[in-house]
Design an enzyme around this catalytic site. Structure first.
Site, mmCIF file in Angstrom:
data_model
loop_
_atom_site.group_PDB
_atom_site.id
_atom_site.type_symbol
_atom_site.label_atom_id
_atom_site.label_comp_id
_atom_site.label_asym_id
_atom_site.label_seq_id
_atom_site.Cartn_x
_atom_site.Cartn_y
_atom_site.Cartn_z
ATOM 1 C CE1 TYR A 110 -4.152 0.963 4.241
ATOM 2 C CE2 TYR A 110 -2.988 -0.153 5.998
ATOM 3 C CZ TYR A 110 -3.112 0.163 4.675
ATOM 4 O OH TYR A 110 -2.204 -0.311 3.791
ATOM 5 C CB SER B 123 -0.915 0.025 1.219
ATOM 6 O OG SER B 123 -2.022 -0.784 0.969
ATOM 7 C CE1 TYR C 179 -4.309 -1.220 -4.913
ATOM 8 C CE2 TYR C 179 -4.808 -3.566 -4.951
ATOM 9 C CZ TYR C 179 -4.567 -2.409 -4.246
ATOM 10 O OH TYR C 179 -4.574 -2.427 -2.869
ATOM 11 C CB VAL D 184 -0.033 -6.043 4.045
ATOM 12 C CG1 VAL D 184 -1.313 -5.492 4.642
ATOM 13 C CG2 VAL D 184 -0.136 -6.214 2.547
ATOM 14 C CE LYS E 143 -4.026 0.976 -1.280
ATOM 15 N NZ LYS E 143 -4.367 0.157 -0.124
#
Ligand code: GLN
Length: 305
Positions: free
Chosen positions: A241, A61, A189, A259, A64
């Site tokens: 998050y 992530s 992605y 992760v 992102k």
């Protein structure tokens, strides 16, 4: 400073027992929970590192914010805001945050999976191969490392086991929030998440964000400062998050976790920090990594609040 980093690693190492490496992408389960690296890049050009700071792992992530940056560079802030919200969801990163008939773009931000999947579709290019190449190229430039590439084994594992991401993407499509072919967008992605980096690379990327678009050595401007402000603001509220509020209290800087076990931290005008420790807490954030950043922030007065 190096001594401080070594002390912090020693103090946080016991935390590893309280977490575990990600297993929902089978290839990630092979990571060694005992790996632990920190790299700090400072605005005067000096860097400090300790532990396994050159150990490669997948960005997951943490790509992102780079995806968001490229979407901003390609479309400008207004167009990006038309497609995506900027509010914290308070939900896990892969949540299907929707009751039927009410999936609207304001409800997800670019730091959760649904938002990042939409962001992939905003990147310019004649096809998704070109779009991904542009993302990889920007990642290499930000990290000042032309050798960054995709971990093919993790990519295949992501693509084969990304059931929830597939569900999310089809739901976005069903609600008219994704124009392109779902499998093409997902492939971009999954590839993006599988880019292999190390703590050093994360520190460099974080530094360019901290330095509002300029790299450390050359003073080259890679993007306008308003885009750094945009990304950093979203990182503060959404980067960890549903652990972002607690992270803001404990550490107090914009940051992004993945992760794969990495955390990239941005200390505006001062530092870029990259950490790797793959044992995760229940929210998917590196457990020892957060603790290490907390100690570093206290010792060096890094918090922005
Ligand atoms: N590839 C992972 C996923 O999509 C990335 C999530 C993460 O790092 N939190 O599920």
């Amino acid at each position: 400073m190096v001594e401080l980093l070594e002390q912090i690693i020693a103090e946080c190492r016991p935390d590893i027992q309280k977490g575990s490496v990600a297993t929902y992408i089978p290839e990630l389960a092979k990571q060694d929970p005992n790996d632990f690296g920190i790299y700090v890049l400072s605005s005067d050009g000096s860097h400090y590192c300790a532990g396994d700071y050159m150990k490669p792992f997948t960005v997951q992530s943490i790509i992102k914010p780079v995806l968001l940056l490229l979407a901003l560079m390609d479309n400008g802030t207004e167009e990006v805001r038309r497609h995506i919200g900027v509010e914290a969801t308070g939900k896990p990163f892969d949540a299907i945050n929707v009751s039927d008939k009410s999936l609207v773009s304001e409800h997800f931000n670019p730091m959760v999976n649904a938002g990042a999947i939409v962001i992939c579709s905003l990147i310019r290019g004649k096809d998704y191969v070109e779009r991904f190449e542009r993302l990889l190229d920007l990642t290499r430039k930000l990290a000042d490392n032309p050798n960054i590439d995709v971990d093919e084994a993790v990519y295949r594992s992501e693509k084969t086991h990304g059931f929830k991401n597939r569900a999310l993407a089809y739901l976005l499509k069903a609600h008219g929030l994704l124009e392109d072919d779902v499998e093409d967008v997902l492939d971009c992605y999954f590839r993006a998440c599988s880019i292999r980096i190390c703590s050093r690379d994360l520190a460099h990327i974080g530094f360019v964000l901290a330095n509002r678009g300029k790299t450390v050595r050359s003073e080259t401007r890679l993007f306008p400062s308003e885009f750094a402000r945009f990304v950093n603001a979203v990182l503060v509220t959404c980067g960890m998050y549903d652990g972002s509020g607690e992270f803001a209290l404990r550490v107090g800087v914009p940051a992004k976790s993945g992760v794969g076990g990495g955390i990239m931290a941005v200390v505006p005008t001062r530092l870029g920090i990259g950490i790797y420790s793959p044992a995760l807490n229940e929210k998917g954030n590196s457990i020892a990594g957060i603790h290490a950043l907390e100690l570093l922030s206290k010792r060096l007065y890094l918090g922005i609040f």
